[in-house]
Design a protein around this motif. Structure first.
Motif, mmCIF file in Angstrom:
data_model
loop_
_atom_site.group_PDB
_atom_site.id
_atom_site.type_symbol
_atom_site.label_atom_id
_atom_site.label_comp_id
_atom_site.label_asym_id
_atom_site.label_seq_id
_atom_site.Cartn_x
_atom_site.Cartn_y
_atom_site.Cartn_z
ATOM 1 N N ASN A 259 1.461 6.315 3.029
ATOM 2 C CA ASN A 259 0.531 7.260 3.662
ATOM 3 C C ASN A 259 -0.663 6.551 4.271
ATOM 4 O O ASN A 259 -1.342 7.094 5.144
ATOM 5 C CB ASN A 259 0.060 8.297 2.648
ATOM 6 C CG ASN A 259 1.175 9.245 2.249
ATOM 7 O OD1 ASN A 259 2.029 9.585 3.070
ATOM 8 N ND2 ASN A 259 1.189 9.659 0.989
ATOM 9 N N ASP A 260 -0.923 5.315 3.824
ATOM 10 C CA ASP A 260 -2.038 4.536 4.352
ATOM 11 C C ASP A 260 -1.588 3.497 5.370
ATOM 12 O O ASP A 260 -2.386 2.664 5.812
ATOM 13 C CB ASP A 260 -2.774 3.833 3.202
ATOM 14 C CG ASP A 260 -3.375 4.817 2.211
ATOM 15 O OD1 ASP A 260 -3.811 5.900 2.657
ATOM 16 O OD2 ASP A 260 -3.383 4.507 1.003
ATOM 17 N N HIS B 199 12.917 8.102 -0.379
ATOM 18 C CA HIS B 199 11.554 7.577 -0.507
ATOM 19 C C HIS B 199 11.134 7.769 -1.958
ATOM 20 O O HIS B 199 11.010 8.900 -2.427
ATOM 21 C CB HIS B 199 10.601 8.308 0.440
ATOM 22 C CG HIS B 199 9.170 7.884 0.270
ATOM 23 N ND1 HIS B 199 8.111 8.710 0.563
ATOM 24 C CD2 HIS B 199 8.621 6.715 -0.178
ATOM 25 C CE1 HIS B 199 6.973 8.077 0.322
ATOM 26 N NE2 HIS B 199 7.258 6.870 -0.138
ATOM 27 N N PRO C 256 8.555 5.665 -4.804
ATOM 28 C CA PRO C 256 7.762 4.520 -5.277
ATOM 29 C C PRO C 256 8.287 3.912 -6.569
ATOM 30 O O PRO C 256 8.035 2.736 -6.853
ATOM 31 C CB PRO C 256 6.362 5.114 -5.472
ATOM 32 C CG PRO C 256 6.325 6.292 -4.548
ATOM 33 C CD PRO C 256 7.716 6.850 -4.567
ATOM 34 N N GLN D 188 0.851 -1.183 0.000
ATOM 35 C CA GLN D 188 0.000 0.000 0.000
ATOM 36 C C GLN D 188 0.889 1.236 0.000
ATOM 37 O O GLN D 188 2.092 1.153 0.283
ATOM 38 C CB GLN D 188 -0.884 0.047 1.255
ATOM 39 C CG GLN D 188 -1.700 -1.195 1.543
ATOM 40 C CD GLN D 188 -2.396 -1.081 2.884
ATOM 41 O OE1 GLN D 188 -3.139 -0.129 3.162
ATOM 42 N NE2 GLN D 188 -2.162 -2.059 3.755
ATOM 43 N N SER D 189 0.271 2.378 -0.279
ATOM 44 C CA SER D 189 0.998 3.632 -0.109
ATOM 45 C C SER D 189 1.364 3.778 1.366
ATOM 46 O O SER D 189 0.558 3.473 2.255
ATOM 47 C CB SER D 189 0.124 4.809 -0.547
ATOM 48 O OG SER D 189 0.709 6.031 -0.122
ATOM 49 N N VAL E 271 3.626 -1.341 -4.255
ATOM 50 C CA VAL E 271 3.366 -0.063 -4.923
ATOM 51 C C VAL E 271 4.174 1.102 -4.354
ATOM 52 O O VAL E 271 4.204 2.178 -4.940
ATOM 53 C CB VAL E 271 1.861 0.291 -4.840
ATOM 54 C CG1 VAL E 271 1.021 -0.770 -5.547
ATOM 55 C CG2 VAL E 271 1.395 0.438 -3.387
ATOM 56 N N ASP E 272 4.818 0.917 -3.198
ATOM 57 C CA ASP E 272 5.568 2.013 -2.581
ATOM 58 C C ASP E 272 6.871 1.465 -2.039
ATOM 59 O O ASP E 272 6.998 0.245 -1.762
ATOM 60 C CB ASP E 272 4.740 2.658 -1.461
ATOM 61 C CG ASP E 272 5.129 4.122 -1.222
ATOM 62 O OD1 ASP E 272 6.161 4.551 -1.777
ATOM 63 O OD2 ASP E 272 4.404 4.819 -0.485
#
Length: 423
Positions: free
Chosen positions: A141-142, A164, A166, A138-139, A181-182
């Motif tokens: 941020n999540d 950092h 992706p 997941q991102s 994805v990240d």
């Protein structure tokens, strides 16, 4: 394996809470030692602690049932040995105090290992600085926990090469079936465990440690007076890892079974891997989910593949064809094009039991009193789990501080000192 460096070229000193690696002549060992310490355990925690104590002027005896060897590897040799900011990919923490301590300890080790690489050639110790890439489904941020960890790494300016990005997923040609994805990366020490543990034993031997091959069974507290007398010691440092279940009567100690596949990383069967590629466990998949990926170039020729964490499993009956090992290999294959074609190393499969502790890493004095009601002379350092190398220098620094505290409380008349007859 032969070494050319002199043990006098490098030494450790404790500065505040730090254990600092220095180059040159150690004035603290100019005079003969007057105090002797017994270290129980010959893994990375025990021998790193021994190194620090020797350089502080102690006379040290190390008792261990086994030592590092290629024919019968000890737990420290089976470790993945990639330096990681805690909690590690294959590690766990159950309380904030332990996590904070581990962050402090790991930075001490990062600095010491970085200085070691700058002081002595890699051919001596087997430690290399490599880019370590961490991928997420997941991102970030999540993922609040992983985002916090990444931000802490970025804030530590001594951790080199942070990025950092992706797009690291595509830059490493990670198969889309891997579902990541990240990602972020930073530079991290990677330890060739066979090489380093052999070198570490060489270093402490050259610095004067006595290495005794023997097994000490049972609760150390119950036999403390006998051990102190037998080894003419001031204190006992317990670095027995999983055996602390017995030696410290600590029923919170448990094994985390792990395993590694070793393949040849020479660029012939698949593109040579020069950076670590990792995926941490995602709690949203459930506690028992098999989702860890751990791909680390061990040296210039060997790539290790891992990602197995099995709590409370005491047996070592896995094979390279066991279902969970086959699944582990398939997860790794998804990250490196052509990895499924890799040629197995001549020693292709290793397994071991990480020494975990439910209350987390224990670096503290024995809290129980001796049978006569006096304070114990035992200091514990165990439960590092899969992070023994990452925490080794930091834990050794705290052991030294606890030893100084203990010595301040021991009446001089009851101290065991090293006489010329013992030297």
């Amino acid at each position: 394996m032969s070494f050319t460096s002199s043990a006098s070229e490098i030494y450790l000193t404790r500065v505040g809470e730090e254990l600092v690696l220095n180059e040159g002549v150690n004035l603290a060992t100019k005079f003969p030692p007057v105090k002797r310490v017994l270290v129980v355990g010959g893994g990375v925690t025990g021998l790193t602690t021994t190194w620090a104590l020797l350089d502080a002027g102690y006379d040290v005896t190390v008792v261990s049932e086994k030592w590092a060897s290629l024919s019968d590897r000890i737990t420290s040799q089976i470790a993945g040995a990639l330096w990681e900011w805690p909690p590690a990919v294959c590690g766990k923490h159950t309380n904030l105090i332990s996590l904070d301590n581990s962050k402090r300890w790991c930075l001490t080790s990062y600095r010491a290992l970085d200085k070691l690489m700058k002081t002595l050639p890699v051919e001596e110790h087997g430690v290399r600085m490599r880019a370590a890439n961490f991928f997420f489904e997941q991102s970030l941020n999540d993922m609040p926990g992983q985002l916090e960890k990444m931000n802490e790494i970025e804030a530590e300016k001594e951790i080199q090469g942070f990025l950092h990005d992706p797009t690291l997923v595509t830059k490493h040609a990670v198969n889309q079936k891997a579902g990541v994805v990240d990602s972020y990366r930073h530079l991290a020490p990677v330890i060739d465990t066979d090489h380093y543990m052999t070198w570490l034993r060489y270093i402490v031997s050259k610095k004067g440690a006595r290495l005794v091959t023997a097994k000490i069974s049972g609760d150390l507290l119950a036999q403390e007076d006998k051990l102190l007398a037998k080894y003419n010691a001031t204190a006992i440092i317990n670095c027995t890892g999983l055996n602390a279940y017995e030696t410290a009567a600590d029923k919170t100690v448990l094994p985390l079974r792990g395993a590694l596949i070793r393949v040849i990383n020479d660029g012939k069967k698949f593109p040579k891997v020069t950076e670590a590629l990792c995926v941490s466990h995602d709690d949203t998949h459930g506690a028992d989910a098999e989702d860890i990926v751990f791909i680390v170039p061990r040296n210039d020729r060997t790539l290790i593949l891992g990602g197995l964490v099995q709590p409370h499993v005491h047996t070592l009956d896995l094979t390279i064809n066991s279902p969970e090992i086959v699944r582990m290999r398939e997860r790794c294959n998804a990250f490196v094009p052509g990895l499924e074609k890799a040629e197995l190393d001549p020693d292709p499969f290793v397994q071991g039991l990480r020494p975990f502790r439910e209350a987390n890493v224990r670096v503290e004095r024995e809290q129980r009193l001796r049978p006569d009601g006096s304070i114990s002379h035992i200091i514990h350092s165990y439960g590092q789990g899969g992070s023994g190398f990452t925490l080794s220098f930091g834990c050794a620094a705290d052991v030294m501080g606890l030893l100084e505290e203990l010595e301040a409380e021991i009446p001089y008349s009851s101290r065991n000192v090293v006489t010329h007859a013992h030297l």
